[in-house]
Design a protein around this motif. Sequence first.
Motif, PDB file in Angstrom:
ATOM      1  N   PRO A 254       0.797  -1.232   0.000  1.00 34.07           N
ATOM      2  CA  PRO A 254       0.000   0.000   0.000  1.00 34.07           C
ATOM      3  C   PRO A 254       0.830   1.283   0.000  1.00 34.07           C
ATOM      4  O   PRO A 254       0.532   2.223  -0.745  1.00 34.07           O
ATOM      5  N   ASP A 255       1.880   1.339   0.824  1.00 32.24           N
ATOM      6  CA  ASP A 255       2.700   2.546   0.855  1.00 32.24           C
ATOM      7  C   ASP A 255       3.418   2.765  -0.471  1.00 32.24           C
ATOM      8  O   ASP A 255       3.570   3.913  -0.923  1.00 32.24           O
ATOM      9  N   SER A 256       3.836   1.689  -1.085  1.00 34.27           N
ATOM     10  CA  SER A 256       4.495   1.812  -2.393  1.00 34.27           C
ATOM     11  C   SER A 256       3.515   2.305  -3.447  1.00 34.27           C
ATOM     12  O   SER A 256       3.863   3.136  -4.301  1.00 34.27           O
ATOM     13  N   MET A 257       2.279   1.807  -3.389  1.00 31.07           N
ATOM     14  CA  MET A 257       1.270   2.276  -4.334  1.00 31.07           C
ATOM     15  C   MET A 257       1.035   3.773  -4.179  1.00 31.07           C
ATOM     16  O   MET A 257       0.998   4.520  -5.179  1.00 31.07           O
ATOM     17  N   ILE A 258       0.891   4.217  -2.950  1.00 28.06           N
ATOM     18  CA  ILE A 258       0.664   5.648  -2.704  1.00 28.06           C
ATOM     19  C   ILE A 258       1.844   6.470  -3.212  1.00 28.06           C
ATOM     20  O   ILE A 258       1.666   7.531  -3.833  1.00 28.06           O
ATOM     21  N   ALA A 259       3.057   6.002  -2.983  1.00 34.37           N
ATOM     22  CA  ALA A 259       4.244   6.728  -3.437  1.00 34.37           C
ATOM     23  C   ALA A 259       4.258   6.856  -4.958  1.00 34.37           C
ATOM     24  O   ALA A 259       4.583   7.917  -5.507  1.00 34.37           O
ATOM     25  N   VAL A 260       3.901   5.774  -5.650  1.00 31.94           N
ATOM     26  CA  VAL A 260       3.881   5.807  -7.119  1.00 31.94           C
ATOM     27  C   VAL A 260       2.770   6.733  -7.618  1.00 31.94           C
ATOM     28  O   VAL A 260       2.981   7.554  -8.516  1.00 31.94           O
ATOM     29  N   PHE A 261       1.582   6.610  -7.030  1.00 31.58           N
ATOM     30  CA  PHE A 261       0.486   7.492  -7.440  1.00 31.58           C
ATOM     31  C   PHE A 261       0.883   8.960  -7.290  1.00 31.58           C
ATOM     32  O   PHE A 261       0.633   9.790  -8.173  1.00 31.58           O
ATOM     33  N   ASN A 262       1.519   9.281  -6.158  1.00 35.11           N
ATOM     34  CA  ASN A 262       1.851  10.681  -5.886  1.00 35.11           C
ATOM     35  C   ASN A 262       3.004  11.192  -6.736  1.00 35.11           C
ATOM     36  O   ASN A 262       3.164  12.401  -6.901  1.00 35.11           O
ATOM     37  N   ALA A 263       3.790  10.282  -7.294  1.00 33.05           N
ATOM     38  CA  ALA A 263       4.852  10.685  -8.222  1.00 33.05           C
ATOM     39  C   ALA A 263       4.374  10.664  -9.672  1.00 33.05           C
ATOM     40  O   ALA A 263       5.082  11.149 -10.558  1.00 33.05           O
ATOM     41  N   GLY A 264       3.202  10.115  -9.887  1.00 35.83           N
ATOM     42  CA  GLY A 264       2.706   9.967 -11.245  1.00 35.83           C
ATOM     43  C   GLY A 264       1.402  10.706 -11.474  1.00 35.83           C
ATOM     44  O   GLY A 264       1.015  11.594 -10.712  1.00 35.83           O
ATOM     45  N   SER A 265       0.699  10.302 -12.503  1.00 32.79           N
ATOM     46  CA  SER A 265      -0.502  11.024 -12.931  1.00 32.79           C
ATOM     47  C   SER A 265      -1.747  10.663 -12.117  1.00 32.79           C
ATOM     48  O   SER A 265      -2.795  11.278 -12.282  1.00 32.79           O
ATOM     49  N   GLY A 266      -1.650   9.678 -11.221  1.00 38.31           N
ATOM     50  CA  GLY A 266      -2.794   9.310 -10.389  1.00 38.31           C
ATOM     51  C   GLY A 266      -2.951  10.162  -9.140  1.00 38.31           C
ATOM     52  O   GLY A 266      -3.918  10.005  -8.391  1.00 38.31           O
ATOM     53  N   ARG A 267      -2.027  11.077  -8.925  1.00 35.98           N
ATOM     54  CA  ARG A 267      -2.023  11.914  -7.724  1.00 35.98           C
ATOM     55  C   ARG A 267      -3.352  12.660  -7.556  1.00 35.98           C
ATOM     56  O   ARG A 267      -3.890  13.228  -8.488  1.00 35.98           O
ATOM     57  N   ASN A 268      -3.887  12.634  -6.338  1.00 36.66           N
ATOM     58  CA  ASN A 268      -5.113  13.368  -6.017  1.00 36.66           C
ATOM     59  C   ASN A 268      -5.172  13.588  -4.509  1.00 36.66           C
ATOM     60  O   ASN A 268      -4.283  13.163  -3.778  1.00 36.66           O
ATOM     61  N   THR A 269      -6.225  14.246  -4.029  1.00 38.66           N
ATOM     62  CA  THR A 269      -6.291  14.567  -2.604  1.00 38.66           C
ATOM     63  C   THR A 269      -6.416  13.329  -1.721  1.00 38.66           C
ATOM     64  O   THR A 269      -6.030  13.361  -0.554  1.00 38.66           O
ATOM     65  N   ALA A 270      -6.954  12.249  -2.251  1.00 36.50           N
ATOM     66  CA  ALA A 270      -7.027  11.022  -1.459  1.00 36.50           C
ATOM     67  C   ALA A 270      -5.644  10.395  -1.288  1.00 36.50           C
ATOM     68  O   ALA A 270      -5.296   9.919  -0.212  1.00 36.50           O
ATOM     69  N   THR A 271      -4.842  10.415  -2.356  1.00 41.26           N
ATOM     70  CA  THR A 271      -3.508   9.799  -2.265  1.00 41.26           C
ATOM     71  C   THR A 271      -2.529  10.666  -1.486  1.00 41.26           C
ATOM     72  O   THR A 271      -1.622  10.150  -0.834  1.00 41.26           O
ATOM     73  N   THR A 272      -2.690  11.986  -1.544  1.00 37.90           N
ATOM     74  CA  THR A 272      -1.740  12.864  -0.855  1.00 37.90           C
ATOM     75  C   THR A 272      -2.100  13.098   0.597  1.00 37.90           C
ATOM     76  O   THR A 272      -1.227  13.374   1.416  1.00 37.90           O
ATOM     77  N   ASP A 273      -3.377  12.993   0.945  1.00 41.01           N
ATOM     78  CA  ASP A 273      -3.798  13.368   2.295  1.00 41.01           C
ATOM     79  C   ASP A 273      -4.608  12.280   2.996  1.00 41.01           C
ATOM     80  O   ASP A 273      -4.191  11.751   4.016  1.00 41.01           O
ATOM     81  N   LYS A 274      -5.757  11.933   2.440  1.00 39.42           N
ATOM     82  CA  LYS A 274      -6.675  11.068   3.182  1.00 39.42           C
ATOM     83  C   LYS A 274      -6.107   9.676   3.426  1.00 39.42           C
ATOM     84  O   LYS A 274      -6.222   9.139   4.533  1.00 39.42           O
ATOM     85  N   PHE A 275      -5.503   9.068   2.414  1.00 43.44           N
ATOM     86  CA  PHE A 275      -4.987   7.714   2.620  1.00 43.44           C
ATOM     87  C   PHE A 275      -3.783   7.680   3.561  1.00 43.44           C
ATOM     88  O   PHE A 275      -3.768   6.891   4.511  1.00 43.44           O
ATOM     89  N   PRO A 276      -2.762   8.509   3.368  1.00 36.76           N
ATOM     90  CA  PRO A 276      -1.629   8.458   4.305  1.00 36.76           C
ATOM     91  C   PRO A 276      -2.014   8.767   5.744  1.00 36.76           C
ATOM     92  O   PRO A 276      -1.521   8.127   6.676  1.00 36.76           O
ATOM     93  N   LYS A 277      -2.909   9.743   5.960  1.00 37.39           N
ATOM     94  CA  LYS A 277      -3.208  10.215   7.318  1.00 37.39           C
ATOM     95  C   LYS A 277      -4.361   9.478   7.988  1.00 37.39           C
ATOM     96  O   LYS A 277      -4.368   9.322   9.214  1.00 37.39           O
ATOM     97  N   HIS A 278      -5.352   9.063   7.212  1.00 33.29           N
ATOM     98  CA  HIS A 278      -6.594   8.603   7.816  1.00 33.29           C
ATOM     99  C   HIS A 278      -7.023   7.192   7.425  1.00 33.29           C
ATOM    100  O   HIS A 278      -7.885   6.618   8.096  1.00 33.29           O
ATOM    101  N   VAL A 279      -6.462   6.640   6.337  1.00 33.20           N
ATOM    102  CA  VAL A 279      -6.908   5.336   5.864  1.00 33.20           C
ATOM    103  C   VAL A 279      -5.872   4.252   6.130  1.00 33.20           C
ATOM    104  O   VAL A 279      -6.178   3.232   6.756  1.00 33.20           O
TER     105      VAL A 279
END
Length: 293
Positions: free
Chosen positions: A187-212
Amino acid sequence: MGRPMATRLLNAGYSLICYDPNAESCATMQAAGATIASSAQEAAAAAPVALLSLPTPDVVRAVICGDAGLLGAEGAAIIVDLSTTGPQVAKEIAAVAAEQGRTLVDCPISGGAEGARNGTLALMLAGPEAAVTPLVPALEHLGNVFRVGDSAGQGQTMKVLNNLMSTAALAITSETMVLGAKSGLDPDSMIAVFNAGSGRNTATTDKFPKHVLTRAFDFGMSIALSAKDARLCLEEADRMGVPMPVGTAVRQMLMLTRDHLGPDADMTEILRVVEQWAKVEVHRKPASQEAAQ
């Protein structure tokens, strides 16, 4: 949302008269230096400007226009509604207020409880220039003020558009994270890739790391309120003749989560519904396992 915003205004040197049906909230604000009124009408009677932060359109309508509402008090020539009511309710209340010589300033907010505490909200301000311009210095203590229109309803339109986009990002991120986890991806690797790529959004940058990924599910907005905002947006789209098939699917996901987990579930718990369907949970690796790698 109301309590941290009021606290920021107090800390900035503004005098506040507060009311909340929750006695604990009133006690907290009194300890912070606010004067406490016995009703919303009493608070409005003693102030030139009233700011509201309320949960639903019906509550906003009752507090402003009801038998014991703000319009029944002498005072509060300007009413600033920070709630999310939808464009049509804002227009309706503005018309009623105008009949009594009052101005409704439509100013919904986005950024969650954390944004309210940190003063980083987005405030979508709509109203006549003479009313809104003097408000800006105070509102800037709450976050970034965006002048989006001259009449009530335009701020609400901006807000429901924003919220539908935000929940769409949360829903699709939940689905992709569950698929990735079932495929064996970290999961952490997926979030890192999303945030470095075109899938980046408010869920990947904030909600998932902090709350999910913490499994806390504590973003601070209930699924019932999120579903309400999506409904308001789609009702306006239908009224304007704009098709929103993706938005409709997002609303269905919100309603499914609400009906499955209850109205008070955090909006981030959308993930849990997808997990249950897929029979897999999205978990971070234990710290010992990460250290071994």
